[in-house]
Design an enzyme around this catalytic site. Structure first.
Site, PDB file in Angstrom:
ATOM      1  N   PRO A   1       0.805  -1.221   0.000  1.00  0.00           N
ATOM      2  CA  PRO A   1       0.000   0.000   0.000  1.00  0.00           C
ATOM      3  C   PRO A   1       0.834   1.265   0.000  1.00  0.00           C
ATOM      4  O   PRO A   1       1.732   1.422   0.810  1.00  0.00           O
ATOM      5  CB  PRO A   1      -0.783  -0.100   1.300  1.00  0.00           C
ATOM      6  CG  PRO A   1      -0.137  -1.175   2.107  1.00  0.00           C
ATOM      7  CD  PRO A   1       1.042  -1.685   1.363  1.00  0.00           C
ATOM      8  N   GLU A   2       0.497   2.157  -0.888  1.00  0.00           N
ATOM      9  CA  GLU A   2       1.026   3.509  -0.850  1.00  0.00           C
ATOM     10  C   GLU A   2      -0.074   4.384  -0.254  1.00  0.00           C
ATOM     11  O   GLU A   2      -1.079   3.865   0.228  1.00  0.00           O
ATOM     12  CB  GLU A   2       1.431   3.945  -2.260  1.00  0.00           C
ATOM     13  CG  GLU A   2       2.457   2.980  -2.874  1.00  0.00           C
ATOM     14  CD  GLU A   2       2.929   3.381  -4.258  1.00  0.00           C
ATOM     15  OE1 GLU A   2       3.045   4.574  -4.531  1.00  0.00           O
ATOM     16  OE2 GLU A   2       3.170   2.484  -5.066  1.00  0.00           O
TER      17      GLU A   2
ATOM     18  N   HIS B   1      -1.496 -16.352   8.694  1.00  0.00           N
ATOM     19  CA  HIS B   1      -1.021 -14.966   8.741  1.00  0.00           C
ATOM     20  C   HIS B   1      -2.039 -13.977   9.307  1.00  0.00           C
ATOM     21  O   HIS B   1      -1.893 -12.774   9.131  1.00  0.00           O
ATOM     22  CB  HIS B   1      -0.534 -14.472   7.373  1.00  0.00           C
ATOM     23  CG  HIS B   1       0.460 -15.379   6.734  1.00  0.00           C
ATOM     24  ND1 HIS B   1       1.655 -15.727   7.338  1.00  0.00           N
ATOM     25  CD2 HIS B   1       0.434 -16.039   5.558  1.00  0.00           C
ATOM     26  CE1 HIS B   1       2.308 -16.554   6.540  1.00  0.00           C
ATOM     27  NE2 HIS B   1       1.594 -16.764   5.469  1.00  0.00           N
TER      28      HIS B   1
ATOM     29  N   ARG C   1       4.015 -11.151   4.844  1.00  0.00           N
ATOM     30  CA  ARG C   1       5.449 -10.861   4.887  1.00  0.00           C
ATOM     31  C   ARG C   1       5.889 -10.241   6.210  1.00  0.00           C
ATOM     32  O   ARG C   1       7.080 -10.084   6.451  1.00  0.00           O
ATOM     33  CB  ARG C   1       5.829  -9.948   3.712  1.00  0.00           C
ATOM     34  CG  ARG C   1       5.702 -10.676   2.392  1.00  0.00           C
ATOM     35  CD  ARG C   1       5.999  -9.774   1.224  1.00  0.00           C
ATOM     36  NE  ARG C   1       7.410  -9.474   1.090  1.00  0.00           N
ATOM     37  CZ  ARG C   1       7.909  -8.683   0.152  1.00  0.00           C
ATOM     38  NH1 ARG C   1       7.116  -8.124  -0.721  1.00  0.00           N
ATOM     39  NH2 ARG C   1       9.180  -8.452   0.092  1.00  0.00           N
TER      40      ARG C   1
ATOM     41  N   ARG D   1      21.245  17.923  -4.981  1.00  0.00           N
ATOM     42  CA  ARG D   1      21.050  16.486  -4.818  1.00  0.00           C
ATOM     43  C   ARG D   1      21.249  15.778  -6.151  1.00  0.00           C
ATOM     44  O   ARG D   1      20.628  16.124  -7.151  1.00  0.00           O
ATOM     45  CB  ARG D   1      19.631  16.203  -4.296  1.00  0.00           C
ATOM     46  CG  ARG D   1      19.340  16.817  -2.919  1.00  0.00           C
ATOM     47  CD  ARG D   1      20.119  16.136  -1.822  1.00  0.00           C
ATOM     48  NE  ARG D   1      19.892  14.704  -1.784  1.00  0.00           N
ATOM     49  CZ  ARG D   1      18.921  14.136  -1.058  1.00  0.00           C
ATOM     50  NH1 ARG D   1      18.121  14.861  -0.328  1.00  0.00           N
ATOM     51  NH2 ARG D   1      18.777  12.828  -1.067  1.00  0.00           N
TER      52      ARG D   1
END
Length: 272
Positions: A2-3, A92, A111, A153
């Site tokens: 998820p973002e 899980h 995970r 940068r």
DNA sequence: CTGTTAACCTGAGTGC
DNA sequence: TGCACTCAGGTTAACA
């Protein structure tokens, strides 16, 4: 997984089911997440009422009536589902928050890159949140800010905008899509962006994240909202996961490059 | 300080 | 079928 849009989708899905509900019991089956779930969390959270569920970057912030908070993170594969009590367990399923409504919140994370942490009320600032960059939809995130931050940068602009110290919420998918819409090649050094490009990039990051939130996020493999629903932003993707296919704008072949150990797709003609 | 890399973990997919 | 291998949406720690 998820973002920002996916986390916001989960937040919106959870909100109506948890606001003003009391946590009757917490069942911790597997504390070994990104950081261990505090041993005391089940006891501390039990009997507390949930007063708010917010989001900062990709973190979900749950405020309890005691003034304490929990910090939840879904990592790469985490989900937080609203289920009816007695819903069968699968592998899980690490943690349950049982609610006085008869429903429960179930944290599932194969995970185990996710996190469930306790944030005591006496701690005004949490170490995980302290150094975070601005939210993309706030005025603090603007073209001038990005321009100033990027000076000197040499890091690739894609890695730069995925850095949570610069701006929160853009992960691999939305960074790639924002750069496509801004016409900027992901490999370009951040410090070489012009003022105008920084301005445009800010607008496109907001546009992409905003559209993705409205479409319920992107479901590529296993993302699902709080009620198990899919997102629809994957239909809007221009470059992510499209290497070898033709650009939806100019027809050129979408290229793939590896940047900071992450796959990075772009159109060699639309993005300079 | 900046930049790069590996690490944390499991499951899905691929090629043989 | 099975095995070996690669890759995955995030973040931090350890290094040069």
């Amino acid at each position: 997984m998820p973002e920002l849009p996916e986390v916001e989708t989960v937040r919106r899905g959870l909100e109506p089911h948890v606001l003003q509900r009391r946590i009757t019991r917490v069942l911790l089956r597997e504390p070994r997440l990104r950081w261990p779930v505090p041993e005391a969390l089940p006891r501390l959270a039990a009997k507390r009422r949930i007063e708010a569920i917010g989001r900062r970057g990709k973190y979900l912030l749950v405020t309890l009536d005691s003034g304490d908070r929990m910090i939840w993170h879904l990592g790469m594969s985490g989900r937080m589902f609203v289920l009816e009590r007695g819903h069968p367990l699968v592998k899980h399923d690490h943690l349950d928050f049982e609610l006085d409504s008869g429903q429960l919140l179930r944290f599932h994370d194969p995970r185990r890159f996710g996190a469930v942490l306790w944030w005591p009320r006496e701690e005004t600032e949490h170490v995980l949140l302290r150094a975070m960059g601005p939210e993309p939809f706030t005025p603090a995130f603007n073209g001038e800010y990005l321009f100033e931050k990027s000076r000197g940068r040499s890091v690739a602009v894609k890695n730069f905008i995925m850095d949570g110290h610069i701006v929160v919420g853009a992960g691999n998918i939305y960074a790639a899509e924002s750069l496509f819409r801004a016409g900027i090649r992901p490999t370009r050094a951040a410090g070489k962006l012009t003022r105008a490009q920084c301005q445009l990039l800010v607008e496109k990051i907001r546009e992409v994240l905003g559209e993705a939130v409205e479409l319920g996020g992107t479901t590529l493999r296993d993302f699902a909202g709080a009620r198990g629903e899919s997102g629809y932003f994957q239909q809007e993707l221009f470059v992510y996961g499209r290497e070898g296919q033709s650009c939806r704008v100019c027809g050129s072949t979408i290229k793939l490059e590896v940047l900071g150990a992450r796959q990075s797709c772009y159109c060699p003609r639309c993005q300079r």
